[in-house]
Design a protein around this motif. Structure first.
Motif, PDB file in Angstrom:
ATOM      1  N   VAL A 241      34.895 140.202 121.066  1.00  0.00           N
ATOM      2  CA  VAL A 241      35.441 139.408 122.156  1.00  0.00           C
ATOM      3  C   VAL A 241      34.498 138.208 122.285  1.00  0.00           C
ATOM      4  CG1 VAL A 241      35.949 139.348 124.629  1.00  0.00           C
ATOM      5  CG2 VAL A 241      36.392 141.431 123.302  1.00  0.00           C
ATOM      6  N   TRP A 242      35.041 137.006 122.245  1.00  0.00           N
ATOM      7  CA  TRP A 242      34.203 135.801 122.222  1.00  0.00           C
ATOM      8  C   TRP A 242      33.278 135.720 123.428  1.00  0.00           C
ATOM      9  CZ3 TRP A 242      33.115 133.627 117.951  1.00  0.00           C
ATOM     10  CH2 TRP A 242      34.042 133.627 116.906  1.00  0.00           C
ATOM     11  N   LYS A 243      33.747 136.165 124.587  1.00  0.00           N
ATOM     12  CA  LYS A 243      32.904 136.151 125.784  1.00  0.00           C
ATOM     13  C   LYS A 243      31.655 137.006 125.563  1.00  0.00           C
ATOM     14  CE  LYS A 243      32.888 137.363 130.665  1.00  0.00           C
ATOM     15  NZ  LYS A 243      33.559 138.114 131.700  1.00  0.00           N
ATOM     16  N   ASP A 244      31.808 138.171 124.923  1.00  0.00           N
ATOM     17  CA  ASP A 244      30.661 139.044 124.633  1.00  0.00           C
ATOM     18  C   ASP A 244      29.684 138.373 123.679  1.00  0.00           C
ATOM     19  OD1 ASP A 244      31.797 141.019 126.234  1.00  0.00           O
ATOM     20  OD2 ASP A 244      32.666 142.105 124.536  1.00  0.00           O
ATOM     21  N   VAL A 245      30.199 137.644 122.705  1.00  0.00           N
ATOM     22  CA  VAL A 245      29.344 136.927 121.754  1.00  0.00           C
ATOM     23  C   VAL A 245      28.535 135.866 122.506  1.00  0.00           C
ATOM     24  CG1 VAL A 245      29.289 135.420 119.718  1.00  0.00           C
ATOM     25  CG2 VAL A 245      30.890 137.356 119.807  1.00  0.00           C
ATOM     26  N   ASP A 246      29.196 135.129 123.395  1.00  0.00           N
ATOM     27  CA  ASP A 246      28.505 134.094 124.166  1.00  0.00           C
ATOM     28  C   ASP A 246      27.437 134.689 125.088  1.00  0.00           C
ATOM     29  OD1 ASP A 246      29.978 132.069 122.976  1.00  0.00           O
ATOM     30  OD2 ASP A 246      31.472 132.014 124.586  1.00  0.00           O
ATOM     31  N   VAL A 247      27.756 135.809 125.745  1.00  0.00           N
ATOM     32  CA  VAL A 247      26.786 136.467 126.627  1.00  0.00           C
ATOM     33  C   VAL A 247      25.578 136.918 125.817  1.00  0.00           C
ATOM     34  CG1 VAL A 247      26.396 138.544 128.032  1.00  0.00           C
ATOM     35  CG2 VAL A 247      28.434 137.160 128.389  1.00  0.00           C
ATOM     36  N   TRP A 248      25.805 137.528 124.675  1.00  0.00           N
ATOM     37  CA  TRP A 248      24.710 137.986 123.820  1.00  0.00           C
ATOM     38  C   TRP A 248      23.864 136.802 123.360  1.00  0.00           C
ATOM     39  CZ3 TRP A 248      23.438 136.927 118.755  1.00  0.00           C
ATOM     40  CH2 TRP A 248      22.404 137.695 118.215  1.00  0.00           C
ATOM     41  N   LEU A 249      24.529 135.731 122.941  1.00  0.00           N
ATOM     42  CA  LEU A 249      23.807 134.557 122.456  1.00  0.00           C
ATOM     43  C   LEU A 249      22.949 133.953 123.566  1.00  0.00           C
ATOM     44  CD1 LEU A 249      23.283 132.706 120.069  1.00  0.00           C
ATOM     45  CD2 LEU A 249      25.292 131.392 120.729  1.00  0.00           C
ATOM     46  N   ASP A 250      23.480 133.854 124.775  1.00  0.00           N
ATOM     47  CA  ASP A 250      22.709 133.331 125.906  1.00  0.00           C
ATOM     48  C   ASP A 250      21.477 134.188 126.186  1.00  0.00           C
ATOM     49  OD1 ASP A 250      24.359 131.154 126.284  1.00  0.00           O
ATOM     50  OD2 ASP A 250      25.495 132.085 127.920  1.00  0.00           O
ATOM     51  N   ALA A 251      21.579 135.493 125.964  1.00  0.00           N
ATOM     52  CA  ALA A 251      20.458 136.394 126.210  1.00  0.00           C
ATOM     53  C   ALA A 251      19.358 136.263 125.158  1.00  0.00           C
ATOM     54  CB  ALA A 251      20.957 137.839 126.265  1.00  0.00           C
ATOM     55  N   GLN A 252      19.615 135.531 124.073  1.00  0.00           N
ATOM     56  CA  GLN A 252      18.631 135.400 122.991  1.00  0.00           C
ATOM     57  C   GLN A 252      17.657 134.256 123.217  1.00  0.00           C
ATOM     58  OE1 GLN A 252      18.739 138.059 120.898  1.00  0.00           O
ATOM     59  NE2 GLN A 252      20.389 138.485 122.337  1.00  0.00           N
ATOM     60  N   ARG A 253      17.746 133.583 124.355  1.00  0.00           N
ATOM     61  CA  ARG A 253      16.861 132.462 124.637  1.00  0.00           C
ATOM     62  C   ARG A 253      15.406 132.930 124.644  1.00  0.00           C
ATOM     63  NH1 ARG A 253      19.971 129.418 129.581  1.00  0.00           N
ATOM     64  NH2 ARG A 253      21.925 129.155 128.459  1.00  0.00           N
TER      65      ARG A 253
END
Length: 67
Positions: free
Chosen positions: A49-61
């Motif tokens: 789910v693209w939203k999950d990908v974006d949330v995960w990516l944001d958490a990688q900061r």
């Protein structure tokens, strides 16, 4: 040929790997280690789910300062 990603749709491992600029094999490794973006199994197929990908990516900061 570039595939347009409809953010409301599910992403395939190939699409997500391209978006994150990592090999598909890396996504498979992350799935097996439980460290990558959340994914779903649709039958025998892996989908994201693209939203999950974006949330995960944001958490990688890490590092730097926010503007």
């Amino acid at each position: 040929m570039e595939i347009q990603m409809d953010r409301a749709s599910l992403g395939t491992p190939a699409q997500v790997a391209e978006h994150l600029q990592v090999p598909e094999k890396t996504l498979a490794e992350w799935r097996s280690r439980g460290i990558g973006p959340e994914y779903r199994k649709v039958g025998r197929y892996v989908r994201y789910v693209w939203k999950d990908v974006d949330v995960w990516l944001d958490a990688q900061r890490c590092g730097g300062t926010a503007a």
